[in-house]
Design a protein around this motif. Structure first.
Motif, PDB file in Angstrom:
ATOM      1  N   ILE A   1       5.150  -5.928  -3.108  1.00 52.94           N
ATOM      2  CA  ILE A   1       4.169  -5.570  -4.139  1.00 52.94           C
ATOM      3  C   ILE A   1       4.313  -4.100  -4.523  1.00 52.94           C
ATOM      4  O   ILE A   1       4.290  -3.737  -5.707  1.00 52.94           O
ATOM      5  N   SER A   2       4.477  -3.238  -3.534  1.00 55.43           N
ATOM      6  CA  SER A   2       4.645  -1.811  -3.807  1.00 55.43           C
ATOM      7  C   SER A   2       5.892  -1.551  -4.649  1.00 55.43           C
ATOM      8  O   SER A   2       5.870  -0.737  -5.576  1.00 55.43           O
ATOM      9  N   SER A   3       6.975  -2.253  -4.338  1.00 59.81           N
ATOM     10  CA  SER A   3       8.211  -2.094  -5.113  1.00 59.81           C
ATOM     11  C   SER A   3       8.011  -2.536  -6.554  1.00 59.81           C
ATOM     12  O   SER A   3       8.475  -1.884  -7.496  1.00 59.81           O
ATOM     13  N   LEU A   4       7.306  -3.637  -6.746  1.00 62.05           N
ATOM     14  CA  LEU A   4       7.062  -4.136  -8.097  1.00 62.05           C
ATOM     15  C   LEU A   4       6.153  -3.203  -8.884  1.00 62.05           C
ATOM     16  O   LEU A   4       6.313  -3.041 -10.098  1.00 62.05           O
ATOM     17  N   GLU A   5       5.212  -2.586  -8.202  1.00 60.76           N
ATOM     18  CA  GLU A   5       4.313  -1.649  -8.884  1.00 60.76           C
ATOM     19  C   GLU A   5       5.040  -0.391  -9.324  1.00 60.76           C
ATOM     20  O   GLU A   5       4.612   0.299 -10.251  1.00 60.76           O
ATOM     21  N   ASN A   6       6.148  -0.071  -8.650  1.00 59.61           N
ATOM     22  CA  ASN A   6       6.935   1.116  -9.004  1.00 59.61           C
ATOM     23  C   ASN A   6       8.183   0.750  -9.806  1.00 59.61           C
ATOM     24  O   ASN A   6       9.157   1.494  -9.819  1.00 59.61           O
ATOM     25  N   LEU A   7       8.115  -0.381 -10.497  1.00 57.86           N
ATOM     26  CA  LEU A   7       9.249  -0.880 -11.282  1.00 57.86           C
ATOM     27  C   LEU A   7       9.052  -0.559 -12.753  1.00 57.86           C
ATOM     28  O   LEU A   7       7.941  -0.638 -13.266  1.00 57.86           O
ATOM     29  N   ASN A   8      10.120  -0.185 -13.425  1.00 58.22           N
ATOM     30  CA  ASN A   8      10.084  -0.015 -14.877  1.00 58.22           C
ATOM     31  C   ASN A   8      10.858  -1.160 -15.526  1.00 58.22           C
ATOM     32  O   ASN A   8      12.020  -1.404 -15.179  1.00 58.22           O
ATOM     33  N   TRP A   9      10.206  -1.857 -16.454  1.00 61.94           N
ATOM     34  CA  TRP A   9      10.856  -2.949 -17.186  1.00 61.94           C
ATOM     35  C   TRP A   9      11.495  -2.369 -18.443  1.00 61.94           C
ATOM     36  O   TRP A   9      10.808  -1.841 -19.301  1.00 61.94           O
ATOM     37  N   ASN A  10      12.801  -2.481 -18.547  1.00 63.45           N
ATOM     38  CA  ASN A  10      13.539  -1.925 -19.683  1.00 63.45           C
ATOM     39  C   ASN A  10      13.867  -3.060 -20.660  1.00 63.45           C
ATOM     40  O   ASN A  10      14.926  -3.686 -20.574  1.00 63.45           O
ATOM     41  N   TYR A  11      12.941  -3.336 -21.568  1.00 58.58           N
ATOM     42  CA  TYR A  11      13.100  -4.475 -22.464  1.00 58.58           C
ATOM     43  C   TYR A  11      14.237  -4.282 -23.459  1.00 58.58           C
ATOM     44  O   TYR A  11      14.808  -5.254 -23.963  1.00 58.58           O
ATOM     45  N   ASP A  12      14.573  -3.036 -23.761  1.00 56.66           N
ATOM     46  CA  ASP A  12      15.620  -2.787 -24.753  1.00 56.66           C
ATOM     47  C   ASP A  12      16.996  -3.240 -24.289  1.00 56.66           C
ATOM     48  O   ASP A  12      17.792  -3.736 -25.084  1.00 56.66           O
ATOM     49  N   ASP A  13      17.299  -3.055 -22.992  1.00 51.26           N
ATOM     50  CA  ASP A  13      18.620  -3.468 -22.509  1.00 51.26           C
ATOM     51  C   ASP A  13      18.533  -4.558 -21.445  1.00 51.26           C
ATOM     52  O   ASP A  13      19.499  -4.837 -20.730  1.00 51.26           O
ATOM     53  N   ASN A  14      17.345  -5.179 -21.326  1.00 53.78           N
ATOM     54  CA  ASN A  14      17.141  -6.307 -20.401  1.00 53.78           C
ATOM     55  C   ASN A  14      17.533  -5.961 -18.960  1.00 53.78           C
ATOM     56  O   ASN A  14      18.234  -6.704 -18.285  1.00 53.78           O
ATOM     57  N   THR A  15      17.049  -4.820 -18.517  1.00 56.39           N
ATOM     58  CA  THR A  15      17.254  -4.404 -17.126  1.00 56.39           C
ATOM     59  C   THR A  15      15.918  -3.955 -16.551  1.00 56.39           C
ATOM     60  O   THR A  15      14.920  -3.816 -17.265  1.00 56.39           O
ATOM     61  N   ALA A  16      15.905  -3.721 -15.241  1.00 55.33           N
ATOM     62  CA  ALA A  16      14.717  -3.185 -14.569  1.00 55.33           C
ATOM     63  C   ALA A  16      15.146  -2.045 -13.658  1.00 55.33           C
ATOM     64  O   ALA A  16      16.193  -2.124 -13.004  1.00 55.33           O
ATOM     65  N   SER A  17      14.350  -1.006 -13.615  1.00 53.43           N
ATOM     66  CA  SER A  17      14.650   0.152 -12.764  1.00 53.43           C
ATOM     67  C   SER A  17      13.689   0.162 -11.589  1.00 53.43           C
ATOM     68  O   SER A  17      12.471   0.260 -11.764  1.00 53.43           O
ATOM     69  N   LEU A  18      14.248   0.058 -10.393  1.00 51.02           N
ATOM     70  CA  LEU A  18      13.452   0.029  -9.174  1.00 51.02           C
ATOM     71  C   LEU A  18      13.535   1.382  -8.487  1.00 51.02           C
ATOM     72  O   LEU A  18      14.631   1.898  -8.248  1.00 51.02           O
ATOM     73  N   PHE A  19      12.373   1.963  -8.176  1.00 52.38           N
ATOM     74  CA  PHE A  19      12.321   3.278  -7.549  1.00 52.38           C
ATOM     75  C   PHE A  19      12.145   3.108  -6.047  1.00 52.38           C
ATOM     76  O   PHE A  19      11.202   2.470  -5.587  1.00 52.38           O
ATOM     77  N   GLU A  20      13.063   3.703  -5.285  1.00 49.73           N
ATOM     78  CA  GLU A  20      13.049   3.567  -3.834  1.00 49.73           C
ATOM     79  C   GLU A  20      12.942   4.937  -3.182  1.00 49.73           C
ATOM     80  O   GLU A  20      12.905   5.969  -3.833  1.00 49.73           O
ATOM     81  N   GLY A  21      12.945   4.928  -1.864  1.00 49.57           N
ATOM     82  CA  GLY A  21      12.904   6.169  -1.098  1.00 49.57           C
ATOM     83  C   GLY A  21      11.496   6.619  -0.807  1.00 49.57           C
ATOM     84  O   GLY A  21      10.525   6.154  -1.415  1.00 49.57           O
ATOM     85  N   TYR A  22      11.349   7.555   0.129  1.00 44.60           N
ATOM     86  CA  TYR A  22      10.038   8.036   0.549  1.00 44.60           C
ATOM     87  C   TYR A  22       9.258   8.612  -0.615  1.00 44.60           C
ATOM     88  O   TYR A  22       8.052   8.476  -0.719  1.00 44.60           O
ATOM     89  N   GLU A  23       9.979   9.275  -1.527  1.00 39.45           N
ATOM     90  CA  GLU A  23       9.313   9.894  -2.666  1.00 39.45           C
ATOM     91  C   GLU A  23       9.580   9.119  -3.963  1.00 39.45           C
ATOM     92  O   GLU A  23       9.346   9.612  -5.052  1.00 39.45           O
ATOM     93  N   TYR A  24      10.090   7.892  -3.841  1.00 37.43           N
ATOM     94  CA  TYR A  24      10.402   7.065  -5.000  1.00 37.43           C
ATOM     95  C   TYR A  24      11.292   7.817  -5.992  1.00 37.43           C
ATOM     96  O   TYR A  24      11.113   7.747  -7.206  1.00 37.43           O
ATOM     97  N   ASP A  25      12.257   8.561  -5.456  1.00 39.45           N
ATOM     98  CA  ASP A  25      13.129   9.342  -6.325  1.00 39.45           C
ATOM     99  C   ASP A  25      14.540   8.762  -6.416  1.00 39.45           C
ATOM    100  O   ASP A  25      15.404   9.316  -7.093  1.00 39.45           O
ATOM    101  N   ASP A  26      14.804   7.638  -5.717  1.00 41.60           N
ATOM    102  CA  ASP A  26      16.085   6.950  -5.836  1.00 41.60           C
ATOM    103  C   ASP A  26      15.905   5.773  -6.785  1.00 41.60           C
ATOM    104  O   ASP A  26      15.051   4.915  -6.576  1.00 41.60           O
ATOM    105  N   VAL A  27      16.721   5.714  -7.828  1.00 39.78           N
ATOM    106  CA  VAL A  27      16.567   4.680  -8.846  1.00 39.78           C
ATOM    107  C   VAL A  27      17.712   3.683  -8.757  1.00 39.78           C
ATOM    108  O   VAL A  27      18.875   4.062  -8.761  1.00 39.78           O
ATOM    109  N   VAL A  28      17.352   2.404  -8.669  1.00 33.70           N
ATOM    110  CA  VAL A  28      18.337   1.322  -8.672  1.00 33.70           C
ATOM    111  C   VAL A  28      18.138   0.510  -9.943  1.00 33.70           C
ATOM    112  O   VAL A  28      17.038  -0.004 -10.187  1.00 33.70           O
ATOM    113  N   LYS A  29      19.177   0.386 -10.755  1.00 33.22           N
ATOM    114  CA  LYS A  29      19.078  -0.375 -12.001  1.00 33.22           C
ATOM    115  C   LYS A  29      19.560  -1.802 -11.750  1.00 33.22           C
ATOM    116  O   LYS A  29      20.697  -2.012 -11.320  1.00 33.22           O
TER     117      LYS A  29
END
Length: 523
Positions: free
Chosen positions: A434-462
């Protein structure tokens, strides 16, 4: 050079916000010529002054220990705004102002800094610098050089903006303070140029000080100092939630990706072309997005005001101190419910004409203090599901089968204490997803999602497709589950065999079916 002045070599750096100069200087000298100013309110209209969070003595001493160590390194620059006095005013006295002189033909400069008055505000790096006052190694204080970036005559609002931009994603910094910086003295910027974040900060402040209309009046905890000035020394209410909680709730009504919107709008200067129309071509299905783009701010505000007035009447009155409905997870869930209502009633011309009462009153007798709810992502989801089930906004088909008995009991007024408790490690796995989903960005323009990880949510996985996305959430759930299992190896292995991680992830994704559909991902 006169002993009352410092003369320091400098390099000039050109960037869009403005030119700045880079120097190397000792902590001792820097402390003699700079000051830091905690952000604080200066009137009861929500205007603020300063750009720093209050100093933390414990943190200063911890940093000092690091400075004394053999591996000490501060490669990032301390950022200053020169020619500002401690009253927040630009100094016009040529005898005390900092000056820059170009060395002809070399591309280098020298800074002339009068020492008789502190005339540089610290925008970022106050803890690093002030920690030197606690070091035991005197040479570190007097000789060690620090990298410093200096802006000249930078307006207060830009100082605050720089602090917010640098610190808004860092857990070390109070996120509410960083968000307040985005909305620093909004009168400096035309309303049409406000990003979703700045607009949401403005509305959160207005909700907090609107004593006549707002059910959230005095219920939003503010980060700057002197917060009591907002309320004319009235007593602060017994329950409060953070600025970040309310800002996120408002942002969710107008943007699926506030950071994306901010970056797009910052491609133009605020006074020469920046406006909300820059976002028109961006795919975004947030329910009040169109109103935001058309600058219909009052309608958005009135919608929130009317909704929370009904919530106050139906759910907040005589609420138990143990209830989660007016805690952070409760307010988050209530914004989720508002979003669901707006999406269902989207055919209405004006959202403020919606009959919110018919949805909220059905949850009036729910005991939101039951132990089934908790102060976590699961608690938010469960409060939303309870109200959603009662109001018809959510069907039972979208609820985890194992949780249905809990909701059934709560809806008929029973205590869930008599029901089987969920195991701690299962809830930890669910919370992680749930926490991961709450920190997710939905990129509708290119049909991707950006998931923020790490202690400070500063690592981005596309993530580029549903399979990749689902497998990532499975991995997150498994890691949280295994790390929470008891030390009894035999019992832990037994629990692991019973754990259906794919079912857990699928149930968490029920709340995001619309997002998955809009992004073009099929289960």
């Amino acid at each position: 050079m006169d002993k009352n002045f410092l003369e320091i070599p400098a390099l000039k750096v050109k960037q869009p916000l403005g030119d700045f100069f880079v120097i190397s200087i000792s902590a001792k000298e820097l402390l003699e010529i700079t000051f830091s100013e905690p952000m604080k309110y200066i009137d009861n209209s929500g205007n603020v002054k300063g750009s720093q969070r209050p100093q933390d003595p414990k943190r200063l001493k911890d940093i000092a220990v690091y400075i004394d160590s053999v591996e000490m390194a501060f490669p990032n620059s301390i950022i200053l705004a020169a020619n500002y006095n401690e009253n927040g005013e630009i100094s016009k006295d040529e005898n005390e102002r900092w000056k820059v002189i170009e060395n002809e033909g070399t591309g280098t400069y020298k800074l002339i800094i009068p020492k008789k008055v502190k005339l540089a505000a610290i925008i970022d790096g106050q803890h690093r610098l002030n920690a030197f006052e606690f070091v035991t190694n005197e040479e570190r204080f007097t000789d060690l050089q620090l990298l410093v970036s200096i802006y000249f005559d930078l307006p207060n609002s830009y100082q605050a903006f720089l602090f917010a931009t640098i610190n808004s994603n860092q857990k070390k910094v109070d996120r509410s303070l960083a968000l307040d910086q985005f909305g620093y003295n909004v009168d400096d910027e035309p309303e049409k140029a406000w990003t979703p974040e700045k607009f949401s900060v403005f509305l959160s402040r207005k909700l907090n000080i609107d004593s006549e209309n707002s059910a959230l009046h005095k219920h939003i905890k503010v980060a700057p100092l002197n917060s009591q000035i907002l309320f004319n020394n009235e007593n602060i209410n017994t329950w409060v939630v953070s600025t970040a909680t309310v800002v996120d709730g408002i942002c969710g009504l107008i943007s699926s990706n506030p950071k994306r919107d901010r970056v797009i709008m910052q491609q133009k200067q605020m006074l020469t072309g920046r406006n909300r129309e820059m976002l028109v071509k961006i795919k975004d299905y947030s329910p009040l997005r169109t109103l935001f783009l058309k600058n219909q701010d009052k309608t958005i505000y009135d919608t929130i005001i009317i909704y929370f007035k009904i919530v106050d009447e139906q759910l907040f009155k005589n609420v138990s101190s143990k209830s989660y409905i007016n805690k952070t997870v409760g307010i988050q869930a209530l914004f989720d419910i508002l979003k669901l209502i707006l999406l269902k009633e989207k055919n209405l011309l004006q959202p403020n004409e919606i009959d919110f009462k018919k949805y909220i009153e059905k949850a009036k007798n729910i005991n939101f203090g039951d132990k089934f709810y908790q102060a976590s992502g699961i608690g938010r989801s469960r409060i939303k599901n309870t109200i959603g089930l009662q109001s018809g906004l959510i069907s039972k088909e979208k609820i985890k089968k194992n949780d249905i008995p809990f909701y059934d009991a709560l809806i008929i007024g029973q205590d869930t204490n008599t029901l089987k408790e969920k195991l701690f490690w299962e809830e930890e796995a669910e919370n992680a997803v749930i926490s991961s989903l709450e920190n997710l960005n939905w990129n509708y323009d290119d049909n991707t999602a950006s998931l923020f990880e790490g202690y400070e949510y500063d690592d981005v996985v596309k993530l580029k497709n549903y399979e990749e996305f689902f497998n990532k959430l499975v991995l997150i759930a498994e890691m949280a589950y295994v790390s929470s299992l008891p030390s009894d190896n035999e019992y832990a292995e037994e629990q692991r065999e019973k754990f259906d991680v794919e079912e857990l992830v699928s149930s968490c994704l029920i709340d995001y079916e619309d997002n998955l559909k809009k992004i073009g991902w099929q289960k």
